[in-house]
Design a protein around this motif. Structure first.
Motif, PDB file in Angstrom:
ATOM      1  N   ALA A 288       0.964  -1.260   0.063  1.00  0.00           N
ATOM      2  CA  ALA A 288      -0.069   0.024   0.055  1.00  0.00           C
ATOM      3  C   ALA A 288       0.922   1.503  -0.046  1.00  0.00           C
ATOM      4  O   ALA A 288       0.436   2.225  -0.763  1.00  0.00           O
ATOM      5  CB  ALA A 288      -1.038   0.151   1.026  1.00  0.00           C
TER       6      ALA A 288
ATOM      7  N   LEU B 295       0.549   4.050  -2.727  1.00  0.00           N
ATOM      8  CA  LEU B 295       0.088   5.678  -2.589  1.00  0.00           C
ATOM      9  C   LEU B 295       1.128   6.508  -2.894  1.00  0.00           C
ATOM     10  O   LEU B 295       0.936   7.647  -3.392  1.00  0.00           O
ATOM     11  CB  LEU B 295       0.337   5.591  -0.774  1.00  0.00           C
TER      12      LEU B 295
ATOM     13  N   LEU C 183      -1.597  12.202  -0.114  1.00  0.00           N
ATOM     14  CA  LEU C 183      -1.011  10.444  -0.326  1.00  0.00           C
ATOM     15  C   LEU C 183       0.398  10.368  -0.022  1.00  0.00           C
ATOM     16  O   LEU C 183       0.847   9.070   0.638  1.00  0.00           O
ATOM     17  CB  LEU C 183      -1.252  10.284  -1.905  1.00  0.00           C
TER      18      LEU C 183
ATOM     19  N   ILE D 103      -9.548   4.179  -1.113  1.00  0.00           N
ATOM     20  CA  ILE D 103      -8.534   3.698  -0.154  1.00  0.00           C
ATOM     21  C   ILE D 103      -9.165   3.474   1.142  1.00  0.00           C
ATOM     22  O   ILE D 103      -8.873   2.527   2.088  1.00  0.00           O
ATOM     23  CB  ILE D 103      -7.555   4.989   0.030  1.00  0.00           C
TER      24      ILE D 103
END
Length: 121
Positions: free
Chosen positions: A16, A20, A37, A99
């Protein structure tokens, strides 16, 4: 029994972090959502490295506490497009909502009480 144990959760978290960091480039996002992000990637990376499970490096944060951070983060991420004024940017808003859905989904599927994690001593 939930299907995601601590080790798998850590691997998901590191993946992740990578996504991101890449999302602003891949989706051509504007400055504010991109910066958020990157910040989220940094926070998640640090949290994951500090968690007491096999993928963690420092093992300072108990795995269930990591889960609490994940849950709180999901609520915050859902609200950020409106709080920071980029809810009119469809791609960014929808990404933040996706997300959130993934954070909640992984949280719900993770076995936060698993003995697979490392105990703090």
């Amino acid at each position: 029994m939930k299907p995601i144990g601590p080790t798998a959760h850590g691997i998901i978290d590191y993946g992740a972090v990578l996504l991101l960091v890449l999302a602003p480039f891949l989706l051509n996002l504007e400055r504010t959502p991109s910066q958020i992000l990157y910040l989220l990637a940094g926070i998640l990376g640090i949290l994951t490295m500090m968690t007491a499970f096999r993928p963690g490096l420092l093992k300072l944060i108990p795995f269930p506490v990591h889960g609490g951070f994940d849950l709180v983060t999901s609520v915050i991420v859902a609200a950020l497009p409106w709080i920071l004024g980029f809810s009119d940017q469809t791609t960014a808003r929808n990404l933040f909502l996706c997300i959130t859905a993934m954070l909640v989904g992984v949280w719900l599927l993770t076995d936060w009480r698993s003995r697979d994690g490392l105990a703090l001593t």
